[in-house]
Scaffold this active site. Structure first.
Site, PDB file in Angstrom:
ATOM      1  CB  THR A  90     -12.322   0.854   2.164  1.00 36.39           C
ATOM      2  OG1 THR A  90     -10.987   0.644   1.658  1.00 36.39           O
ATOM      3  CG2 THR A  90     -12.839  -0.447   2.724  1.00 36.39           C
ATOM      4  CG  PHE A 161       1.246  -5.480   2.306  1.00 37.12           C
ATOM      5  CD1 PHE A 161       1.248  -4.299   3.036  1.00 37.12           C
ATOM      6  CD2 PHE A 161       0.964  -6.668   2.967  1.00 37.12           C
ATOM      7  CE1 PHE A 161       0.988  -4.304   4.405  1.00 37.12           C
ATOM      8  CE2 PHE A 161       0.704  -6.687   4.330  1.00 37.12           C
ATOM      9  CZ  PHE A 161       0.716  -5.504   5.052  1.00 37.12           C
ATOM     10  NE  ARG A 163       5.244  -3.775  -5.818  1.00 32.92           N
ATOM     11  CZ  ARG A 163       6.439  -4.156  -6.271  1.00 32.92           C
ATOM     12  NH1 ARG A 163       7.396  -3.263  -6.462  1.00 32.92           N
ATOM     13  NH2 ARG A 163       6.695  -5.415  -6.554  1.00 32.92           N
ATOM     14  CD  GLU A 164      -4.349  -0.253  -8.874  1.00 27.17           C
ATOM     15  OE1 GLU A 164      -4.344   0.450  -9.891  1.00 27.17           O
ATOM     16  OE2 GLU A 164      -5.184  -0.139  -7.958  1.00 27.17           O
ATOM     17  CG  ASN A 221      -0.476   1.870   1.879  1.00 26.85           C
ATOM     18  OD1 ASN A 221       0.449   1.189   1.435  1.00 26.85           O
ATOM     19  ND2 ASN A 221      -1.716   1.737   1.439  1.00 26.85           N
ATOM     20  CB  CYS A 274      -3.745   2.579  -1.773  1.00 26.65           C
ATOM     21  SG  CYS A 274      -4.656   1.121  -2.324  1.00 26.65           S
ATOM     22  CE  LYS A 277      -8.747   3.328  -0.530  1.00 29.11           C
ATOM     23  NZ  LYS A 277      -8.876   2.391   0.567  1.00 29.11           N
ATOM     24  NE  ARG A 341      -9.256   3.083  -8.100  1.00 33.14           N
ATOM     25  CZ  ARG A 341      -9.459   1.902  -7.513  1.00 33.14           C
ATOM     26  NH1 ARG A 341     -10.452   1.750  -6.666  1.00 33.14           N
ATOM     27  NH2 ARG A 341      -8.686   0.877  -7.780  1.00 33.14           N
TER      28      ARG A 341
HETATM   29  P1  NAD Z   1     -12.299  -1.424  -6.609  1.00 32.84           P
HETATM   30  O1  NAD Z   1     -13.188  -0.260  -6.356  1.00 32.84           O
HETATM   31  O2  NAD Z   1     -11.505  -1.504  -7.867  1.00 32.84           O
HETATM   32  O3  NAD Z   1     -13.159  -2.763  -6.513  1.00 32.84           O
HETATM   33  C1  NAD Z   1     -14.160  -3.021  -5.574  1.00 32.84           C
HETATM   34  C2  NAD Z   1     -15.208  -3.893  -6.272  1.00 32.84           C
HETATM   35  O4  NAD Z   1     -16.126  -4.392  -5.307  1.00 32.84           O
HETATM   36  C3  NAD Z   1     -16.044  -3.128  -7.292  1.00 32.84           C
HETATM   37  O5  NAD Z   1     -15.965  -3.802  -8.533  1.00 32.84           O
HETATM   38  C4  NAD Z   1     -17.472  -3.167  -6.723  1.00 32.84           C
HETATM   39  O6  NAD Z   1     -18.476  -3.232  -7.723  1.00 32.84           O
HETATM   40  C5  NAD Z   1     -17.421  -4.446  -5.907  1.00 32.84           C
HETATM   41  N1  NAD Z   1     -18.406  -4.556  -4.823  1.00 32.84           N
HETATM   42  C6  NAD Z   1     -18.695  -3.653  -3.850  1.00 32.84           C
HETATM   43  N2  NAD Z   1     -19.601  -4.159  -2.983  1.00 32.84           N
HETATM   44  C7  NAD Z   1     -19.891  -5.414  -3.424  1.00 32.84           C
HETATM   45  C8  NAD Z   1     -20.738  -6.458  -2.949  1.00 32.84           C
HETATM   46  N3  NAD Z   1     -21.475  -6.310  -1.844  1.00 32.84           N
HETATM   47  N4  NAD Z   1     -20.802  -7.609  -3.653  1.00 32.84           N
HETATM   48  C9  NAD Z   1     -20.063  -7.766  -4.778  1.00 32.84           C
HETATM   49  N5  NAD Z   1     -19.234  -6.834  -5.271  1.00 32.84           N
HETATM   50  C10 NAD Z   1     -19.148  -5.665  -4.592  1.00 32.84           C
HETATM   51  O7  NAD Z   1     -11.329  -1.495  -5.354  1.00 32.84           O
HETATM   52  P2  NAD Z   1      -9.836  -2.112  -5.264  1.00 32.84           P
HETATM   53  O8  NAD Z   1      -8.851  -1.168  -5.808  1.00 32.84           O
HETATM   54  O9  NAD Z   1      -9.850  -3.508  -5.757  1.00 32.84           O
HETATM   55  O10 NAD Z   1      -9.656  -2.092  -3.681  1.00 32.84           O
HETATM   56  C11 NAD Z   1     -10.428  -2.914  -2.835  1.00 32.84           C
HETATM   57  C12 NAD Z   1      -9.880  -2.809  -1.427  1.00 32.84           C
HETATM   58  O11 NAD Z   1      -8.549  -3.327  -1.411  1.00 32.84           O
HETATM   59  C13 NAD Z   1      -9.772  -1.386  -0.886  1.00 32.84           C
HETATM   60  O12 NAD Z   1     -10.029  -1.401   0.494  1.00 32.84           O
HETATM   61  C14 NAD Z   1      -8.328  -1.023  -1.137  1.00 32.84           C
HETATM   62  O13 NAD Z   1      -7.858  -0.028  -0.268  1.00 32.84           O
HETATM   63  C15 NAD Z   1      -7.654  -2.356  -0.878  1.00 32.84           C
HETATM   64  N6  NAD Z   1      -6.381  -2.520  -1.575  1.00 32.84           N
HETATM   65  C16 NAD Z   1      -6.322  -2.262  -2.905  1.00 32.84           C
HETATM   66  C17 NAD Z   1      -5.108  -2.417  -3.565  1.00 32.84           C
HETATM   67  C18 NAD Z   1      -4.999  -2.092  -5.043  1.00 32.84           C
HETATM   68  O14 NAD Z   1      -3.908  -2.297  -5.589  1.00 32.84           O
HETATM   69  N7  NAD Z   1      -6.035  -1.629  -5.705  1.00 32.84           N
HETATM   70  C19 NAD Z   1      -3.967  -2.847  -2.861  1.00 32.84           C
HETATM   71  C20 NAD Z   1      -4.078  -3.141  -1.509  1.00 32.84           C
HETATM   72  C21 NAD Z   1      -5.306  -2.967  -0.866  1.00 32.84           C
END
Ligand code: NAD
Length: 448
Positions: A90, A161, A163-164, A221, A274, A277, A341
């Site tokens: 997102t 929630f 954390r990377e 956040n 996160c 954004k 990012r």
């Molecule tokens: P990301 O961009 O790393 O991964 C998203 C993945 O989804 C991509 O690989 C993309 O190719 C795939 N994708 C998109 N549309 C698709 C579809 N229709 N079918 C199949 N695959 C599809 O994102 P992320 O960091 O994993 O974050 C994902 C969500 O989780 C976001 O909303 C983010 O805010 C939330 N979030 C992330 C974290 C984190 O630690 N990264 C923590 C909490 C919440």
């Protein structure tokens, strides 16, 4: 051991989705991972992780070996899962509002699956979506694409929630689970899944509305980011007052249980996929509703300035930076990940380049990702190589291997031994005793 082997599909295998998928497999659930990016899909099919995240390679290898996980390129190939997790990205739009197009597309694809193959299953949205999205976007899309109403399928917003850098540990031991089902049955069905997942270790569960669940994620956040910006503001003042040191201040105020020590580490600001954004998205939603959020505005503003502490700090010693050789230790937005990012390094390095400095950088894992984003930077193969011949070294990411570097190494390798500690990993007196010029975020300076 899992009593009921409910099957799970996870859509979008980025940092969140891949973690979710391999953790479910590890707990004995059959998982189908859906990833639209052909390059990532090919890698996962070979059992090779697409992200640098502790424990993921091991869990992925185990999952692939057990044949309890399979990877496909579209929801159409996801089979007949009992639960469908939406974990797509997102991102921010240029105006700061949230881009919900990936969530919308995933919902359409899941709606088609619900129509093709009718049975009660629950769609669980885990992507961060601004309050109201599940009810105003996901639910209507699922209903129109599936041609059936909620009740014939379940829908629940359950924020994440993790954390990377600690994503697996956080998945297995979260502080809480928040379940925002659109109806009672949705919430209860997801809760039964998590009871199987966690067994006796089920964390505290908050059952609420989808919009509250979404708000909990954003409010959480925003609060954490505000703590970081707050301490960075205190750091700015500490740096201007000889005898002040923000780490001493943070340690002391953090002992107050009402405040707590976590997220009070002064530094060059927060980055990552996160915080910025989510704060910008929250602000955008608030504006649409005619609500102002001055603390969120200030948090972002303070963070925009925080990285400049490094530039100001090194200019105060070196003067103009034109022709100077600056070593950057750490590129990833935080240790334990290769995620670039919104990394602070992406703010500092272009500024140094604009000032005419020559930049050499080193990061233990994110060089490949960084190369796509940074031009005119020399990449070193080790910290030692990075600082060799430099006029200044800046600690940008607090990797453990940098914490272990001894002052003697800087003294020996650098042309002009000068360290700017942007993450407060070193003992200033140790460095000064070794004859190194030392500056740090939030450290009031009297000498050297
Ligand atoms: P990301 O961009 O790393 O991964 C998203 C993945 O989804 C991509 O690989 C993309 O190719 C795939 N994708 C998109 N549309 C698709 C579809 N229709 N079918 C199949 N695959 C599809 O994102 P992320 O960091 O994993 O974050 C994902 C969500 O989780 C976001 O909303 C983010 O805010 C939330 N979030 C992330 C974290 C984190 O630690 N990264 C923590 C909490 C919440």
């Amino acid at each position: 051991m899992v009593k009921e082997r409910k099957s799970v599909a996870v859509i979008g295998l980025g940092y969140l989705g891949l973690t979710t998928a391999v953790c479910f497999t590890d707990r004995g659930f059959p998982v189908t991972g859906v990833e639209a990016d052909a390059r990532k899909l090919a890698s996962l099919n070979k059992g090779v992780s697409t992200i640098h995240e502790p424990l993921i390679p091991e869990l992925l290898a185990k999952a692939v070996k057990s044949k309890e996980i399979r990877f496909v390129g579209s929801v159409h190939q996801a089979g007949d899962p009992d639960f469908v997790f939406i974990t797509v990205g997102t991102p921010s739009k240029a105006d700061g509002s949230i881009d919900l197009s990936y969530v919308g597309r995933a919902a359409r694809e899941v709606g088609a699956l619900l129509r093709r193959n009718r049975k009660y299953r629950v769609v669980v949205v885990k992507s961060s979506t601004v309050p109201g999205t599940t009810m105003s976007l996901v639910k209507p899309v699922l209903e129109s694409e599936s041609r059936c109403n909620v009740g014939m399928f379940g829908l629940c917003y359950s924020p994440e929630f993790i954390r990377e850098g600690k994503a697996v540990a956080d998945t297995f031991q979260p502080d809480k689970l928040v379940l925002g089902g659109v109806d009672k049955r949705s919430t209860e069905t997801v809760l039964s899944l998590y009871k199987n997942f966690y067994g006796h270790d089920l964390p505290r569960v908050i059952e609420t509305t989808p919009s509250n669940a979404e708000m909990i994620k954003y409010a959480s956040n925003s609060f954490l980011a505000m703590k970081v910006s707050y301490v960075n503001q205190v750091a700015k003042l500490c740096a201007a007052i000889p005898g002040c040191d923000v780490t001493v201040v943070a340690d002391a105020i953090g002992l107050d249980k009402r405040i707590g020590r976590r997220f009070l580490d002064a530094g060059l600001g927060f980055g990552g996929s996160c915080f910025s954004k989510d704060l910008r998205a929250l602000r955008s939603v608030a504006r649409e509703r005619g609500v102002s959020l001055p603390l969120v505005d200030a948090t972002l503003r303070v963070n925009d300035d925080a990285a400049m502490a490094a530039i100001d700090g090194i200019e105060s010693v070196l003067g103009k930076l034109g022709g100077r050789r600056v070593a950057i230790l750490g590129l990833a937005f935080k240790p334990g990940t290769d995620d670039m990012r919104d990394a602070v390094s992406l703010r500092i390095i272009p500024e140094l380049k604009r000032s005419g400095a020559h930049v050499t950088a080193y990061d233990p894992v994110s060089e490949e990702n960084a190369k796509e984003l940074l031009r005119g930077v020399k990449f070193a193969n080790s910290a030692s190589e990075c600082i060799t011949g430099a006029d200044c070294a800046i600690i940008v990411t607090e990797w453990d291997e940098f914490r272990r570097l001894e002052p003697a190494l800087f003294k020996k390798r650098m042309r002009y031994p000068f360290v700017f500690d942007g993450r407060r990993v070193y003992d200033p007196s140790k460095f000064r005793k070794a004859g190194i010029r030392f500056r740090a975020v939030g450290l009031g300076t009297t000498s050297r």
